[in-house]
Motif scaffolding. Structure first.
Motif, mmCIF file in Angstrom:
data_model
loop_
_atom_site.group_PDB
_atom_site.id
_atom_site.type_symbol
_atom_site.label_atom_id
_atom_site.label_comp_id
_atom_site.label_asym_id
_atom_site.label_seq_id
_atom_site.Cartn_x
_atom_site.Cartn_y
_atom_site.Cartn_z
ATOM 1 N N ASP A 233 0.814 -1.212 0.000
ATOM 2 C CA ASP A 233 0.000 0.000 0.000
ATOM 3 C C ASP A 233 0.851 1.267 0.000
ATOM 4 O OD1 ASP A 233 -2.354 -1.449 0.019
ATOM 5 O OD2 ASP A 233 -2.426 -1.574 2.202
ATOM 6 N N ASN A 234 2.166 1.121 -0.131
ATOM 7 C CA ASN A 234 3.042 2.285 -0.150
ATOM 8 C C ASN A 234 2.813 3.097 -1.422
ATOM 9 O OD1 ASN A 234 5.859 3.560 -0.950
ATOM 10 N ND2 ASN A 234 5.825 3.343 1.269
ATOM 11 N N GLY A 235 2.705 4.429 -1.277
ATOM 12 C CA GLY A 235 2.397 5.279 -2.435
ATOM 13 C C GLY A 235 3.482 5.236 -3.494
ATOM 14 N N ILE A 236 4.754 5.223 -3.079
ATOM 15 C CA ILE A 236 5.847 5.179 -4.049
ATOM 16 C C ILE A 236 5.838 3.872 -4.820
ATOM 17 C CG2 ILE A 236 8.355 5.183 -4.276
ATOM 18 C CD1 ILE A 236 8.505 7.031 -1.895
ATOM 19 N N LEU A 239 2.978 3.924 -7.337
ATOM 20 C CA LEU A 239 3.282 4.787 -8.480
ATOM 21 C C LEU A 239 4.248 4.102 -9.448
ATOM 22 C CD1 LEU A 239 3.121 7.556 -9.892
ATOM 23 C CD2 LEU A 239 5.015 8.303 -8.425
ATOM 24 N N CYS A 240 5.292 3.497 -8.918
ATOM 25 C CA CYS A 240 6.278 2.838 -9.784
ATOM 26 C C CYS A 240 5.675 1.647 -10.512
ATOM 27 C CB CYS A 240 7.487 2.395 -8.952
ATOM 28 S SG CYS A 240 8.470 3.762 -8.312
ATOM 29 N N ARG A 241 4.809 0.892 -9.833
ATOM 30 C CA ARG A 241 4.157 -0.243 -10.505
ATOM 31 C C ARG A 241 3.246 0.229 -11.631
ATOM 32 N NH1 ARG A 241 4.507 -5.272 -8.342
ATOM 33 N NH2 ARG A 241 5.236 -5.501 -6.186
ATOM 34 N N ARG A 242 2.618 1.390 -11.433
ATOM 35 C CA ARG A 242 1.709 1.909 -12.451
ATOM 36 C C ARG A 242 2.460 2.427 -13.667
ATOM 37 N NH1 ARG A 242 -0.506 5.513 -9.535
ATOM 38 N NH2 ARG A 242 -2.013 4.103 -8.572
ATOM 39 N N LEU A 243 3.636 3.028 -13.442
ATOM 40 C CA LEU A 243 4.384 3.637 -14.540
ATOM 41 C C LEU A 243 5.344 2.675 -15.229
ATOM 42 C CD1 LEU A 243 5.257 7.100 -12.921
ATOM 43 C CD2 LEU A 243 3.380 6.552 -14.492
ATOM 44 N N ILE A 244 5.776 1.621 -14.534
ATOM 45 C CA ILE A 244 6.796 0.723 -15.085
ATOM 46 C C ILE A 244 6.224 -0.685 -15.198
ATOM 47 C CG2 ILE A 244 9.136 -0.183 -14.788
ATOM 48 C CD1 ILE A 244 9.752 2.196 -13.019
ATOM 49 N N LEU A 277 13.192 7.251 -5.676
ATOM 50 C CA LEU A 277 12.136 8.156 -5.215
ATOM 51 C C LEU A 277 12.127 8.267 -3.693
ATOM 52 C CD1 LEU A 277 9.182 7.287 -7.629
ATOM 53 C CD2 LEU A 277 10.695 9.273 -7.666
ATOM 54 N N SER A 278 12.454 7.180 -3.012
ATOM 55 C CA SER A 278 12.530 7.234 -1.552
ATOM 56 C C SER A 278 13.643 8.176 -1.111
ATOM 57 C CB SER A 278 12.772 5.829 -0.981
ATOM 58 O OG SER A 278 11.707 4.955 -1.314
#
Length: 383
Positions: A233-236, A239-244, A277-278
């Motif tokens: 549930d981590n936002g980063i 986001l990375c799973r959605r873009l890559i 990103l972290s």
């Protein structure tokens, strides 16, 4: 003579009469007598047979029980020997793992010590060229950045564990991550320096970020650390799973692979993106913290770089030994709170001397390390 002859004749006649008068034995009586003898012998045999059978059974039963006891004794002794061998084997494996871990920690610790020595020499060089105050600012900024880096590395460990990144490829991710972080932090420091010079109230924004971060660290408990291990549930990560789009499996140390005739990213690239990103998020805390000590971009960047360059060696050291520093994050939280309050005081016209800031930073961080080593508590909360 005549008398003797008479007596002989008389006895002969008596014997003949006796033999002639005896009745012959009937055949059926003879058969009955034989049957009686046979039945009596058979009864005698039947009487003795159960005794022999019971004796034979008892003998066999005793022998079987003795054999069972012997077999059980042998099995018990063999089982004990096998268990002892298993315990010895586990102890040997544990000892070998401990020796390997100790050796790895010692080698990583030597590399960390080398980077710390390099930072010390650099600070001495600043002392000789730029003066005592600049050297104190550098050492305060370096210690702050190094402590923040240690705390942030625990998040990197969680990322590697969550994505099950191969241990041999983690060093590659850190190498690329450090290179990118050096460039991004340089850009952020230059922008922050320009922003501070052009608009002074931005220091209050930085102070607010530090105070909020301090509050979050102090308010968080050990249960939060356990929940952080699940990064689904981590936002980063989202986001990375959605873009890559990534493949299902790793392909060695490659960031890309061919799947169904298409070139797609491997999970290793996803891990790198999450780490990058972290680090940007971490820089939002760390850079304002150093700006709270000094606004000189050279001191800010050099202290950041010496802290970042030791991350690869420090990661291995943290992963093996320093996870026991359970109070370090609380010490870092206190330091962040102090720097935030110092920035507010500086904006209000009250300047805290650099020597005082350095003493508070060193004392607080050293106290966190000492409390972790000496005070009883739930060890390994960072794990």
């Amino acid at each position: 003579m005549q008398g003797r002859a008479f007596l002989k004749h008389l006895s002969s006649n008596a014997c003949s009469h006796s033999l002639s008068t005896r009745k012959p034995t009937a055949p059926h009586l003879v058969q009955r007598q034989q049957q009686h003898v046979t039945s009596s012998r058979s009864q005698q045999f039947r009487t003795t047979q159960p005794v022999q059978a019971s004796f034979s059974t008892a003998s066999h039963g005793s022998l079987d029980s003795i054999d069972d006891e012997i077999d059980f004794k042998i099995d018990d002794d063999l089982r004990s020997q096998i268990e002892q061998m298993g315990v010895q084997k586990r102890e040997e494996n544990t000892l070998q793992q401990l020796e390997a871990t100790t050796s790895e920690a010692e080698s990583k610790g030597e590399v960390v010590a080398a980077f710390v020595g390099a930072a010390l020499l650099f600070g001495i060089g600043i002392w000789n060229t730029l003066g005592v105050e600049k050297a104190q600012e550098f050492f305060a900024g370096y210690l702050l950045e190094q402590s923040l880096s240690v705390d942030n590395l625990f998040v990197f460990i969680l990322v590697f564990r969550y994505f099950r990144a191969p241990k041999a490829d983690q060093d590659k991710v850190l190498k690329y991550g450090i290179g990118t972080a050096a460039v991004l932090r340089l850009v952020m420091i230059l922008l922050g320096s320009e922003l501070i010079e052009s608009w002074k109230p931005v220091l209050l924004l930085f102070a607010g970020i530090l105070l909020f971060s301090s509050y979050k660290l102090l308010a968080s408990g050990d249960s939060d650390n356990a929940d952080d291990e699940d990064l689904s549930d981590n936002g980063i990560v989202k986001l990375c799973r959605r873009l890559i789009p990534v493949s299902e499996t790793y392909d060695g140390a490659s960031f890309f692979t061919i799947q169904n005739g298409k070139r797609v990213a491997t999970p290793l690239l996803l891990v790198l993106a999450v780490v990058e990103l972290s680090d940007v998020v971490f820089a939002v805390d760390s850079i304002p913290a150093v700006f709270g000590i000094t606004t000189d971009p050279f001191i800010v960047y050099s202290s950041n770089m010496f802290a970042i360059l030791s991350l690869r060696a420090l990661y291995g050291f943290v992963n093996t030994i320093m996870s026991e520093l359970k109070y370090l994050d609380k010490a870092v939280a206190l330091v962040l709170g102090f720097i935030g309050a110092k920035m507010v005081a500086d904006f209000g016209g009250y300047h805290v001397p650099t020597t005082t800031s350095l003493g508070i930073v060193v004392t607080t961080l050293a106290g966190g390390v000492a409390a972790s080593l000496w005070l009883p508590g739930k060890a390994g909360s960072k794990q």
